[in-house]
Design a protein around this motif. Structure first.
Motif, PDB file in Angstrom:
ATOM      1  N   ALA A 287       0.807  -1.224   0.107  1.00  0.00           N
ATOM      2  CA  ALA A 287      -0.123  -0.058  -0.006  1.00  0.00           C
ATOM      3  C   ALA A 287       0.699   1.278  -0.130  1.00  0.00           C
ATOM      4  O   ALA A 287       0.381   2.259  -0.686  1.00  0.00           O
ATOM      5  N   LEU A 288       2.014   1.173   0.919  1.00  0.00           N
ATOM      6  CA  LEU A 288       2.753   2.470   0.775  1.00  0.00           C
ATOM      7  C   LEU A 288       3.507   2.616  -0.458  1.00  0.00           C
ATOM      8  O   LEU A 288       3.702   3.966  -1.172  1.00  0.00           O
ATOM      9  N   LEU A 289       3.940   1.467  -1.339  1.00  0.00           N
ATOM     10  CA  LEU A 289       4.534   1.666  -2.631  1.00  0.00           C
ATOM     11  C   LEU A 289       3.395   2.378  -3.582  1.00  0.00           C
ATOM     12  O   LEU A 289       3.738   3.054  -4.311  1.00  0.00           O
ATOM     13  N   TRP A 290       2.244   1.584  -3.645  1.00  0.00           N
ATOM     14  CA  TRP A 290       1.248   1.956  -4.245  1.00  0.00           C
ATOM     15  C   TRP A 290       0.875   3.422  -3.978  1.00  0.00           C
ATOM     16  O   TRP A 290       0.470   4.264  -5.108  1.00  0.00           O
ATOM     17  N   ALA A 291       0.903   4.062  -3.020  1.00  0.00           N
ATOM     18  CA  ALA A 291       0.364   5.375  -2.442  1.00  0.00           C
ATOM     19  C   ALA A 291       1.156   6.217  -3.361  1.00  0.00           C
ATOM     20  O   ALA A 291       0.845   7.203  -3.694  1.00  0.00           O
ATOM     21  N   THR A 292       2.615   6.059  -3.250  1.00  0.00           N
ATOM     22  CA  THR A 292       3.516   7.222  -3.904  1.00  0.00           C
ATOM     23  C   THR A 292       3.350   6.818  -5.394  1.00  0.00           C
ATOM     24  O   THR A 292       3.367   7.900  -6.059  1.00  0.00           O
ATOM     25  N   THR A 293       3.033   5.842  -5.743  1.00  0.00           N
ATOM     26  CA  THR A 293       2.891   5.712  -7.380  1.00  0.00           C
ATOM     27  C   THR A 293       1.488   6.326  -7.661  1.00  0.00           C
ATOM     28  O   THR A 293       1.452   7.053  -8.711  1.00  0.00           O
ATOM     29  N   TYR A 294       0.507   6.053  -6.975  1.00  0.00           N
ATOM     30  CA  TYR A 294      -1.029   6.629  -7.283  1.00  0.00           C
ATOM     31  C   TYR A 294      -0.835   8.308  -7.140  1.00  0.00           C
ATOM     32  O   TYR A 294      -1.441   9.009  -8.125  1.00  0.00           O
ATOM     33  N   ASP A 295      -0.236   8.884  -6.203  1.00  0.00           N
ATOM     34  CA  ASP A 295      -0.101  10.106  -6.100  1.00  0.00           C
ATOM     35  C   ASP A 295       0.626  10.834  -7.331  1.00  0.00           C
ATOM     36  O   ASP A 295      -0.005  11.848  -7.530  1.00  0.00           O
ATOM     37  N   GLY A 296       1.342  10.328  -7.921  1.00  0.00           N
ATOM     38  CA  GLY A 296       2.115  10.754  -9.211  1.00  0.00           C
ATOM     39  C   GLY A 296       0.970  10.449 -10.504  1.00  0.00           C
ATOM     40  O   GLY A 296       0.839  11.228 -11.109  1.00  0.00           O
ATOM     41  N   PHE A 297       0.394   9.423 -10.318  1.00  0.00           N
ATOM     42  CA  PHE A 297      -0.256   8.990 -11.478  1.00  0.00           C
ATOM     43  C   PHE A 297      -1.389   9.843 -11.976  1.00  0.00           C
ATOM     44  O   PHE A 297      -1.710  10.227 -13.040  1.00  0.00           O
ATOM     45  N   VAL A 298      -2.032  10.335 -10.619  1.00  0.00           N
ATOM     46  CA  VAL A 298      -3.259  11.164 -10.844  1.00  0.00           C
ATOM     47  C   VAL A 298      -3.030  12.582 -11.133  1.00  0.00           C
ATOM     48  O   VAL A 298      -3.767  13.175 -11.562  1.00  0.00           O
ATOM     49  N   ALA A 299      -1.596  12.801 -11.625  1.00  0.00           N
ATOM     50  CA  ALA A 299      -1.318  13.928 -11.958  1.00  0.00           C
ATOM     51  C   ALA A 299      -0.716  13.943 -13.380  1.00  0.00           C
ATOM     52  O   ALA A 299       0.029  14.804 -13.746  1.00  0.00           O
ATOM     53  N   THR A 300      -0.932  12.794 -14.218  1.00  0.00           N
ATOM     54  CA  THR A 300      -0.433  12.795 -15.514  1.00  0.00           C
ATOM     55  C   THR A 300      -1.619  13.083 -16.361  1.00  0.00           C
ATOM     56  O   THR A 300      -2.613  12.727 -16.226  1.00  0.00           O
ATOM     57  N   PRO A 301      -1.053  13.622 -17.529  1.00  0.00           N
ATOM     58  CA  PRO A 301      -2.143  13.693 -18.616  1.00  0.00           C
ATOM     59  C   PRO A 301      -2.875  12.377 -18.967  1.00  0.00           C
ATOM     60  O   PRO A 301      -4.107  12.407 -19.523  1.00  0.00           O
ATOM     61  N   ALA A 302      -2.294  11.297 -19.043  1.00  0.00           N
ATOM     62  CA  ALA A 302      -2.983   9.972 -19.444  1.00  0.00           C
ATOM     63  C   ALA A 302      -4.075   9.871 -18.446  1.00  0.00           C
ATOM     64  O   ALA A 302      -5.290   9.408 -18.905  1.00  0.00           O
ATOM     65  N   TRP A 303      -3.830  10.151 -17.235  1.00  0.00           N
ATOM     66  CA  TRP A 303      -5.130  10.106 -16.263  1.00  0.00           C
ATOM     67  C   TRP A 303      -6.002  10.900 -16.418  1.00  0.00           C
ATOM     68  O   TRP A 303      -7.592  10.771 -16.361  1.00  0.00           O
ATOM     69  N   ARG A 304      -5.664  12.173 -16.763  1.00  0.00           N
ATOM     70  CA  ARG A 304      -6.988  13.254 -17.439  1.00  0.00           C
ATOM     71  C   ARG A 304      -7.795  12.658 -18.502  1.00  0.00           C
ATOM     72  O   ARG A 304      -8.919  13.061 -18.215  1.00  0.00           O
ATOM     73  N   GLN A 305      -6.865  12.111 -19.510  1.00  0.00           N
ATOM     74  CA  GLN A 305      -7.734  11.737 -20.587  1.00  0.00           C
ATOM     75  C   GLN A 305      -8.692  10.600 -20.050  1.00  0.00           C
ATOM     76  O   GLN A 305      -9.955  10.482 -20.649  1.00  0.00           O
ATOM     77  N   VAL A 306      -8.451   9.744 -19.269  1.00  0.00           N
ATOM     78  CA  VAL A 306      -9.293   8.759 -18.636  1.00  0.00           C
ATOM     79  C   VAL A 306     -10.673   9.555 -17.706  1.00  0.00           C
ATOM     80  O   VAL A 306     -11.644   8.973 -17.972  1.00  0.00           O
ATOM     81  N   GLY A 328      -6.244  -0.101  -7.732  1.00  0.00           N
ATOM     82  CA  GLY A 328      -4.751  -0.178  -7.974  1.00  0.00           C
ATOM     83  C   GLY A 328      -3.967  -0.773  -6.975  1.00  0.00           C
ATOM     84  O   GLY A 328      -2.925  -1.759  -7.120  1.00  0.00           O
ATOM     85  N   PHE A 329      -4.385  -0.478  -5.545  1.00  0.00           N
ATOM     86  CA  PHE A 329      -3.745  -1.267  -4.582  1.00  0.00           C
ATOM     87  C   PHE A 329      -3.934  -2.857  -4.420  1.00  0.00           C
ATOM     88  O   PHE A 329      -3.318  -3.512  -4.464  1.00  0.00           O
ATOM     89  N   VAL A 330      -5.417  -3.050  -5.020  1.00  0.00           N
ATOM     90  CA  VAL A 330      -5.697  -4.666  -5.044  1.00  0.00           C
ATOM     91  C   VAL A 330      -4.884  -5.241  -6.198  1.00  0.00           C
ATOM     92  O   VAL A 330      -4.287  -6.540  -6.033  1.00  0.00           O
ATOM     93  N   LEU A 331      -4.352  -4.483  -7.346  1.00  0.00           N
ATOM     94  CA  LEU A 331      -3.813  -4.983  -8.394  1.00  0.00           C
ATOM     95  C   LEU A 331      -2.206  -5.227  -7.933  1.00  0.00           C
ATOM     96  O   LEU A 331      -1.727  -6.339  -8.425  1.00  0.00           O
TER      97      LEU A 331
END
Length: 475
Positions: A287-306, A328-331
């Motif tokens: 969860a800690l690893l995913w949290a750092t990844t998720y925090d950056g992922f939701v600030a990308t243009p790819a996420w905005r397009q989705v 994402g955490f479950v994955l």
């Protein structure tokens, strides 16, 4: 046998030189920003697929090099290296640090409500995001863990009565839920732009934390439930300086008998067998690893397009974001558990997959630390002048925001941080495998699935840090 001092380390040094060459190739220009938006990320200057492939290859190559040039004697020599530094006199220093933590919390609450309404002009916002979460958190894995003493909630809980009721046998799952909830609140709420809202969240966290400490006891709550304390304790095992929260064995005796702080090589603390003890603690590491990844992922243009079409179609953002967070955490957790099952096959061992999952989970903390540094170092350096300026006049926001402009070469640091974190994780996994298995080939083969997962994590993290940084569409 040739016993000349340099001969023993000749092959490892040659391997390190080769690995550094790979890293030089793998680090093009990139930059990464933070929550207050003081810094923007830029795309890489080479094709993305080539950059990601090179980064993944660097991680895979480091595993091959470690496998070819190391043996148990070398691992024992590296992990057994120790120096000591004088320990501060805890009798005089600790009470001052504890009081400073409580005063800092009180100041954040007061200034958050009474200070300027602008995010970059309010000391509470800057202290939480720039001073604490970006700057201070990095000291936990770069230097050593000190949150156990500074933690203001733990200090306040020690002043309150305790009912001392037994915690339910739920392991670290409350910490997992708490960590994901904090990440969700950070992402869906404009905490960096609304000082009063941030202060309200801090007070809510304070109420929950102190209530739990009173009901179940301070020691039980902060050791087993509080997600923030667990994050700092785990990060402390990445750091070179050991203390009472992260020391064991010989390091513990040095602390108790010599009154000195042991200094070891970074990441050595992650090899202790009791650091992760059950499936719930494995889940927290993931969860800690995913949290750092998720925090950056939701600030990308790819996420905005989705996300934007879904939000415009009527899907509430406050529902979409937590769903993606949990999914994402479950994955991530499912991928890691699958790797544990395959490691049992490739390692040809009778050890259960759950045992392998526990022992190989700590190296993931090095990856989380590397990504945290990539995400926040430039952010901290850019906004540190703002923090210092506002600190001198907390109720009068500056007319201009003195943001530090970082030099061009600094843009490679986030990528280097991600790669170094993954390389350290591979080394710790390598040492763990040699501790678990009697045969050299068995130890190497057991790591194949985990290395594949680390390469996947590496390429994901590198892709994120090289994307332009944007605000989520609903903010």
């Amino acid at each position: 046998m040739d016993r000349r001092p340099g001969r023993r380390f000749r092959r490892p040094l040659a391997a390190v030189g080769t690995l550094l060459g790979i890293l030089v190739i793998a680090i093009p220009v990139a930059a990464h920003g933070g929550s207050l938006g003081a810094e923007a990320r830029e795309t890489v200057t080479v094709p993305t697929w080539l950059f990601l492939l090179t980064g993944g290859a660097a991680v895979g190559a480091s595993f091959l090099l470690a496998s070819f040039v190391t043996d148990r004697r070398l691992i024992d020599a590296i992990h057994g290296w120790r120096r000591t530094i004088p320990a501060p006199r805890s009798g005089a220093l600790e009470p001052l640090v504890r009081v400073a933590g409580v005063l800092g919390l009180a100041g954040i609450v007061g200034i958050g409500y009474l200070g300027p309404s602008q995010g970059l002009g309010n000391l509470a916002v800057l202290a939480v995001w720039v001073g604490w979460w970006a700057g201070y958190t990095a000291t936990a894995y770069l230097i050593g863990e000190s949150w156990q003493v500074l933690n203001p909630w733990r200090t306040i809980a020690g002043w309150l009565p305790s009912f001392g009721r037994n915690l339910p046998a739920v392991g670290a799952w409350p910490s997992v839920v708490g960590l994901l909830a904090l990440v969700w609140v950070e992402v869906v709420s404009p905490l960096a732009d609304a000082p009063a809202l941030l202060t309200t969240v801090v007070l809510g966290y304070t109420a929950v934390t102190l209530s739990g400490a009173v009901v179940f006891g301070s020691e039980a709550w902060f050791e087993r439930v509080d997600p923030v304390s667990r994050v700092f304790r785990y990060y402390g095992h990445v750091a070179p300086v050991a203390n009472t929260a992260t020391a064991t064995g010989t390091d513990r005796r040095v602390l108790d008998d010599d009154r000195r702080l042991p200094v070891r090589l970074p990441g050595v603390g992650l090899t202790r067998s009791d650091l992760v003890t059950d499936a719930s603690e494995v889940a927290f590491v993931v969860a800690l690893l995913w949290a750092t990844t998720y925090d950056g992922f939701v600030a990308t243009p790819a996420w905005r397009q989705v996300a934007r079409p879904l939000i415009e179609a009527g899907v509430p953002a406050h529902l979409l974001y937590p769903l993606v967070l949990v999914a994402g955490f479950v994955l991530f957790l499912a991928i890691y558990r699958l790797a544990s099952r395959y490691a049992r096959r490739t390692g040809e061992t009778y050890l259960a997959a759950a045992v392998l999952a526990r022992r190989f989970a700590p190296p993931l903390l090095a990856i989380a630390a590397g990504y945290h540094l990539a995400h926040y170092l430039g952010y901290f350096l850019s906004l540190a002048p703002v923090l210092l300026t506002v600190l001198g006049s907390p109720f009068s926001p500056p007319a201009t925001v003195p943001v530090l402009s970082l030099p061009g070469w600094f843009t490679a640091v986030p990528v280097a941080s991600v790669l170094v974190g993954h390389l350290l994780a591979i080394w710790i996994a390598h040492a763990t495998a040699f501790e678990l298995f009697p045969g050299r080939l068995q130890a190497i083969r057991s790591q194949y699935p985990f290395i594949a997962v680390m390469v996947l994590y590496t390429m994901t993290s590198l892709w994120i840090v090289t994307q332009p940084s944007i605000q989520p569409p609903f903010l």
